[in-house]
Write a protein that holds these residues in place. Structure first.
Motif, PDB file in Angstrom:
ATOM      1  N   TRP A  81       0.835  -1.208   0.000  1.00  0.00           N
ATOM      2  CA  TRP A  81       0.000   0.000   0.000  1.00  0.00           C
ATOM      3  C   TRP A  81       0.868   1.255   0.000  1.00  0.00           C
ATOM      4  O   TRP A  81       0.505   2.273  -0.609  1.00  0.00           O
ATOM      5  CB  TRP A  81      -0.949   0.004   1.193  1.00  0.00           C
ATOM      6  CG  TRP A  81      -2.148  -0.883   1.043  1.00  0.00           C
ATOM      7  CD1 TRP A  81      -2.494  -1.940   1.831  1.00  0.00           C
ATOM      8  CD2 TRP A  81      -3.152  -0.797   0.029  1.00  0.00           C
ATOM      9  NE1 TRP A  81      -3.658  -2.519   1.377  1.00  0.00           N
ATOM     10  CE2 TRP A  81      -4.081  -1.833   0.265  1.00  0.00           C
ATOM     11  CE3 TRP A  81      -3.363   0.052  -1.068  1.00  0.00           C
ATOM     12  CZ2 TRP A  81      -5.197  -2.045  -0.539  1.00  0.00           C
ATOM     13  CZ3 TRP A  81      -4.474  -0.149  -1.881  1.00  0.00           C
ATOM     14  CH2 TRP A  81      -5.372  -1.191  -1.614  1.00  0.00           C
ATOM     15  N   GLY A 125      -4.194   0.224   5.358  1.00  0.00           N
ATOM     16  CA  GLY A 125      -3.603   0.619   4.078  1.00  0.00           C
ATOM     17  C   GLY A 125      -4.601   1.066   3.035  1.00  0.00           C
ATOM     18  O   GLY A 125      -4.451   2.132   2.429  1.00  0.00           O
ATOM     19  N   ARG A 126      -5.631   0.263   2.786  1.00  0.00           N
ATOM     20  CA  ARG A 126      -6.563   0.628   1.724  1.00  0.00           C
ATOM     21  C   ARG A 126      -7.317   1.912   2.080  1.00  0.00           C
ATOM     22  O   ARG A 126      -7.470   2.797   1.238  1.00  0.00           O
ATOM     23  CB  ARG A 126      -7.564  -0.501   1.433  1.00  0.00           C
ATOM     24  CG  ARG A 126      -8.438  -0.186   0.224  1.00  0.00           C
ATOM     25  CD  ARG A 126      -9.275  -1.355  -0.226  1.00  0.00           C
ATOM     26  NE  ARG A 126     -10.386  -1.618   0.666  1.00  0.00           N
ATOM     27  CZ  ARG A 126     -11.419  -2.403   0.364  1.00  0.00           C
ATOM     28  NH1 ARG A 126     -11.460  -3.001  -0.811  1.00  0.00           N
ATOM     29  NH2 ARG A 126     -12.392  -2.613   1.220  1.00  0.00           N
ATOM     30  N   ALA A 152      -2.853  -0.692  -7.454  1.00  0.00           N
ATOM     31  CA  ALA A 152      -3.415  -1.743  -6.605  1.00  0.00           C
ATOM     32  C   ALA A 152      -3.508  -3.057  -7.370  1.00  0.00           C
ATOM     33  O   ALA A 152      -3.200  -4.130  -6.828  1.00  0.00           O
ATOM     34  CB  ALA A 152      -4.788  -1.318  -6.091  1.00  0.00           C
TER      35      ALA A 152
END
Length: 395
Positions: free
Chosen positions: A292, A338-339, A369
């Protein structure tokens, strides 16, 4: 069933379209014939990465009951009311007016799929039927659609006979993404209209209507955001493979159209793609933080090319970002979630920016991603960063 009249080679444009048309045609102004008597009649705004695809299918033939020449004009997924002006202009150029529409098909209830149906049915096409599933009808009827014109797809599980001697096949695609979603297959042209299935976001630099390998990133992203679970995808892929004659064009309601060898390639990938519930827990896994951080680094680098020093001002204005990341010397170091952090960074960077800036930033996050095999960030692809109230839904 009528004999199949497919283009000889689906890897080339239709015979009445020059090979260079995909580069020189202004898609904002003209309809495009994707198969015999089958037209894309949508809208394209420069800089956007997310748009809808309405289609018109013209049937010309002989009424089996009377033996007289007949026509049947079907508008498929007519699109948002905001697209109505351009869609109606293109349809009128093809059939002479919306009053010549015989029916409107709607895959599912989302406003971007069919909110213009109420305008069309109330004012411009007083005789057009509305073909959709019963589940879809229960929701769209609240858009003031005339109840007496509803035609349930459930009545035609073995095919719908068009009063020109042609035949259409409604193909249920449950939970892709709506319970009552239904695709529509035209065996004569071998075009499968799939609604949101195989839809995607599209790079701002992509030319023309036809997908290539690069479109998979946007398709993957769209499905990971909007589809509930992989099992639904597996089931519908199996159904598509059984259609006869075999599908030669997949015409989704978003993104670009798929043809040729890409159909099998994308079917195989779709069958294995984790989406929705499959990836929610994974999104919080700390083991993905390194990846990430690589994503956010790429996003930041691209954003600086567009925004310069204002990047730092946008990020420093967020109190929430400090809870999951360190921001020092113009760099973002993700510490947890992270996302969500990537989503929030993209939100801050795109806030108030026009599509030609917000679109590439969102696509960079989506592409990165995918390259690192991470779940797609849940980005505001429909708002696309325009205006001042941009929001992202944290995963």
């Amino acid at each position: 069933m009528s004999s199949v009249q497919a283009f000889p080679n689906r890897n080339t444009p239709p015979s009445n379209v020059r090979p260079s048309d995909s580069q020189i045609t202004d898609l904002r102004l003209v309809p495009v014939e994707i198969a015999p008597d089958t037209f894309w009649v949508g809208k394209r705004d420069p800089g956007n990465i997310f748009y809808a695809n309405p289609y018109l299918r013209r049937f010309r033939g002989t009424d089996p009951k009377t033996g007289r020449p007949n026509e049947f004009n079907l508008l498929i997924d007519p699109g948002s009311s905001s697209d109505f002006a351009q869609v109606s202009t293109k349809v009128t150029s093809l059939i002479g007016g919306l009053d010549r529409l015989s029916a409107v098909f709607i895959n599912h209830q989302d406003p971007d799929v069919g909110s213009s149906a109420s305008i069309i049915s109330a004012r411009y096409a007083p005789k057009a039927g509305i073909l959709c599933s019963e589940d879809t009808w229960r929701l769209i009827v609240h858009q003031n659609l005339p109840r007496g014109r509803f035609i349930a797809t459930e009545k035609f599980s073995h095919g719908l006979n068009v009063p020109t001697g042609h035949r259409l096949l409604p193909v249920p695609s449950p939970f892709c993404h709506f319970r009552g979603a239904v695709m529509l297959y035209d065996p004569e042209t071998r075009v499968l209209f799939t609604g949101d299935l195989f839809g995607g976001v599209t790079d701002v630099n992509a030319q023309g209507l036809w997908a290539d390998e690069s479109d998979w990133t946007g398709i993957r992203a769209f499905h990971q955001i909007y589809m509930p679970v992989n099992l639904a995808l597996q089931r519908v892929v199996a159904v598509i493979r059984k259609l006869e004659p075999a599908v030669e064009i997949i015409a989704p309601q978003h993104g670009r159209l798929i043809r040729g060898p890409l159909i099998q390639t994308f079917l195989e990938r779709m069958e294995k793609l984790p989406v929705g519930l499959d990836i929610m827990d994974e999104a919080q896994d700390r083991s993905h933080l390194q990846a990430w951080n690589a994503v956010v680094e790429r996003v930041m680098a691209l954003a600086r090319g567009y925004l310069g020093q204002s990047v730092d001002e946008k990020l420093m204005g967020s109190t929430e970002l400090a809870e999951t990341a360190k921001v020092q010397n113009g760099q973002v170091s993700i510490q947890r979630l992270g996302r969500w952090t990537v989503e929030h960074v993209v939100e801050l960077l795109c806030h108030g920016e026009p599509p030609e800036i917000a679109g590439p930033i969102m696509m960079e996050a989506t592409t990165a991603a995918a390259e690192y095999n991470l779940p797609t960030p849940h980005l505001d692809i429909e708002g696309n960063g325009v205006a001042s109230n941009v929001s992202l839904l944290a995963g």
